[in-house]
Design a protein around this motif. Structure first.
Motif, PDB file in Angstrom:
ATOM      1  N   GLU A   3       0.845  -1.190   0.000  1.00  0.00           N
ATOM      2  CA  GLU A   3       0.000   0.000   0.000  1.00  0.00           C
ATOM      3  C   GLU A   3       0.881   1.242   0.000  1.00  0.00           C
ATOM      4  O   GLU A   3       1.917   1.287   0.670  1.00  0.00           O
ATOM      5  CB  GLU A   3      -0.887  -0.015   1.246  1.00  0.00           C
ATOM      6  CG  GLU A   3      -1.817   1.170   1.371  1.00  0.00           C
ATOM      7  CD  GLU A   3      -2.673   1.115   2.613  1.00  0.00           C
ATOM      8  OE1 GLU A   3      -3.152   2.177   3.048  1.00  0.00           O
ATOM      9  OE2 GLU A   3      -2.845   0.007   3.159  1.00  0.00           O
ATOM     10  N   TYR A   4       0.479   2.258  -0.760  1.00  0.00           N
ATOM     11  CA  TYR A   4       1.259   3.488  -0.831  1.00  0.00           C
ATOM     12  C   TYR A   4       0.946   4.383   0.370  1.00  0.00           C
ATOM     13  O   TYR A   4      -0.212   4.545   0.749  1.00  0.00           O
ATOM     14  CB  TYR A   4       0.976   4.225  -2.139  1.00  0.00           C
ATOM     15  CG  TYR A   4       1.614   3.557  -3.330  1.00  0.00           C
ATOM     16  CD1 TYR A   4       2.931   3.831  -3.682  1.00  0.00           C
ATOM     17  CD2 TYR A   4       0.920   2.605  -4.085  1.00  0.00           C
ATOM     18  CE1 TYR A   4       3.535   3.206  -4.759  1.00  0.00           C
ATOM     19  CE2 TYR A   4       1.519   1.971  -5.162  1.00  0.00           C
ATOM     20  CZ  TYR A   4       2.827   2.271  -5.493  1.00  0.00           C
ATOM     21  OH  TYR A   4       3.425   1.647  -6.551  1.00  0.00           O
ATOM     22  N   CYS A  10       1.754   7.644  -6.631  1.00  0.00           N
ATOM     23  CA  CYS A  10       1.220   6.288  -6.787  1.00  0.00           C
ATOM     24  C   CYS A  10       0.707   5.990  -8.192  1.00  0.00           C
ATOM     25  O   CYS A  10       0.408   4.830  -8.495  1.00  0.00           O
ATOM     26  CB  CYS A  10       0.111   6.038  -5.765  1.00  0.00           C
ATOM     27  SG  CYS A  10      -1.372   7.049  -5.990  1.00  0.00           S
ATOM     28  N   ALA A  75      -0.960   9.455  -3.270  1.00  0.00           N
ATOM     29  CA  ALA A  75      -1.854   8.570  -2.536  1.00  0.00           C
ATOM     30  C   ALA A  75      -2.528   9.306  -1.381  1.00  0.00           C
ATOM     31  O   ALA A  75      -1.919  10.142  -0.709  1.00  0.00           O
ATOM     32  CB  ALA A  75      -1.075   7.367  -2.000  1.00  0.00           C
ATOM     33  N   GLY A 104     -11.490   3.430  -7.179  1.00  0.00           N
ATOM     34  CA  GLY A 104     -11.001   4.355  -6.180  1.00  0.00           C
ATOM     35  C   GLY A 104     -11.643   5.717  -6.336  1.00  0.00           C
ATOM     36  O   GLY A 104     -12.611   5.880  -7.092  1.00  0.00           O
ATOM     37  N   PRO A 122      -7.103   4.758  -3.171  1.00  0.00           N
ATOM     38  CA  PRO A 122      -7.239   3.485  -3.877  1.00  0.00           C
ATOM     39  C   PRO A 122      -8.442   2.668  -3.452  1.00  0.00           C
ATOM     40  O   PRO A 122      -8.858   2.685  -2.286  1.00  0.00           O
ATOM     41  CB  PRO A 122      -5.940   2.752  -3.522  1.00  0.00           C
ATOM     42  CG  PRO A 122      -5.532   3.339  -2.209  1.00  0.00           C
ATOM     43  CD  PRO A 122      -5.955   4.782  -2.258  1.00  0.00           C
ATOM     44  N   HIS A 125      -7.962  -0.411  -7.664  1.00  0.00           N
ATOM     45  CA  HIS A 125      -6.718   0.013  -8.310  1.00  0.00           C
ATOM     46  C   HIS A 125      -5.831   0.692  -7.271  1.00  0.00           C
ATOM     47  O   HIS A 125      -6.117   1.800  -6.807  1.00  0.00           O
ATOM     48  CB  HIS A 125      -7.022   0.993  -9.449  1.00  0.00           C
ATOM     49  CG  HIS A 125      -5.799   1.532 -10.123  1.00  0.00           C
ATOM     50  ND1 HIS A 125      -4.931   0.752 -10.844  1.00  0.00           N
ATOM     51  CD2 HIS A 125      -5.285   2.790 -10.161  1.00  0.00           C
ATOM     52  CE1 HIS A 125      -3.941   1.495 -11.313  1.00  0.00           C
ATOM     53  NE2 HIS A 125      -4.136   2.729 -10.900  1.00  0.00           N
ATOM     54  N   GLN A 126      -4.748   0.018  -6.899  1.00  0.00           N
ATOM     55  CA  GLN A 126      -3.851   0.537  -5.869  1.00  0.00           C
ATOM     56  C   GLN A 126      -2.882   1.576  -6.419  1.00  0.00           C
ATOM     57  O   GLN A 126      -2.486   2.503  -5.718  1.00  0.00           O
ATOM     58  CB  GLN A 126      -3.064  -0.611  -5.243  1.00  0.00           C
ATOM     59  CG  GLN A 126      -3.900  -1.557  -4.418  1.00  0.00           C
ATOM     60  CD  GLN A 126      -4.364  -0.954  -3.116  1.00  0.00           C
ATOM     61  OE1 GLN A 126      -3.585  -0.316  -2.406  1.00  0.00           O
ATOM     62  NE2 GLN A 126      -5.633  -1.126  -2.805  1.00  0.00           N
TER      63      GLN A 126
END
Length: 272
Positions: A3-4, A10, A75, A104, A122, A125-126
């Motif tokens: 995870e950012y 990001c 992010a 997101g 997010p 889509h991370q």
């Protein structure tokens, strides 16, 4: 995929009038392949490097007239809360915050000196699935004529600490006005800020320069120029890699950097 952190770059995307032309250009310069366009989301099309998502391209919205440019997203755990901090710090919201299906939530904003950037909370889509390797995002810098405005704004909106490059007796960076923004207890560098000098024509506004990693800077520049791109600076050696600033054939600015080719000692850094 990790995870950012809040405030970490990001994702990047760009709007192009000629999307097919952009795909052909970046396929050759950066080695990208492209997925199917998402018709429900304005023909948004993801780019891949070695099968991993690294960026996206999209045509303009109907009736919109905007220059082609890359947009860097930071992010956020709560895009709506980040949007409020943007306004409170003197920035301008250009779009959103808005939910993008299950992917997101996003917002597009402008910091007080004029550089445009995005915010991404997010969902499915991370963000980047690959960074710091050829064909992917490597680094970014805010170029501005008003460093005090940009620095103050960024530190209010995101949980950054700042360090200054080129203080002391370092002749390599004498006279340079460059700030590095870091995150976390380890002080991980995530963003740079460079003051724009007289070498920048007055009509060029503040902007965010996105760096993409390549295996050979000179080869990437030669390919970009062959395809109609323009070289603006470099290639130049540095302790961080050999890099150059270019624009593609539609005018979108970006930089390429070969991080395996480094020259010189790392510059001195000090807390601000």
């Amino acid at each position: 995929m990790a995870e950012y952190e809040e405030g970490a770059p990001c994702w990047v995307d760009a709007m192009f009038t000629d999307v097919e032309g952009a795909k052909s250009f970046y396929a050759e310069v950066l080695g990208w392949t492209f997925g199917e366009s998402a018709g429900a989301y304005g023909a948004y099309t993801q780019a891949y490097s070695d099968g991993k998502a690294v960026a996206a391209v999209v045509p303009p919205m109907p009736g919109a007239e905007a220059p082609s440019q890359w947009c860097l997203y930071f992010a956020s755990r709560d895009a709506a809360a980040t949007a409020e901090r943007i306004k409170a710090a003197g920035g301008t919201l250009l779009m959103g915050p808005m939910q993008i299906g299950s992917f997101g939530s996003m917002a597009i904003a402008k910091e007080p000196s004029g550089a445009v950037f995005g915010v991404w909370q997010p969902g499915d889509h991370q963000g980047f699935e690959k960074t710091g390797e050829p064909g992917s995002y490597a680094w970014a810098e805010v170029f501005t004529r008003d460093p005090a405005k940009a620095d103050g704004f960024l530190a209010q909106v995101f949980p950054y600490e700042t360090r200054r490059m080129g203080t002391g007796d370092d002749p390599e960076t004498a006279g340079m006005d460059f700030t590095v923004f870091t995150l976390g207890a380890a002080g991980n560098p995530v963003l740079g800020r460079m003051r724009m000098g007289e070498e920048f024509p007055p009509q060029i506004p503040s902007y965010v320069q996105v760096y993409f990693a390549v295996p050979d800077c000179d080869e990437a520049v030669a390919t970009a120029r062959r395809l109609g791109g323009t070289l603006h600076f470099g290639p130049m050696d540095s302790p961080f890699g050999r890099f150059a600033a270019v624009t593609d054939q539609q005018g979108a600015a970006f930089a390429v950097i070969d991080m395996s080719t480094t020259v010189g000692e790392m510059p001195q850094m000090s807390d601000t």
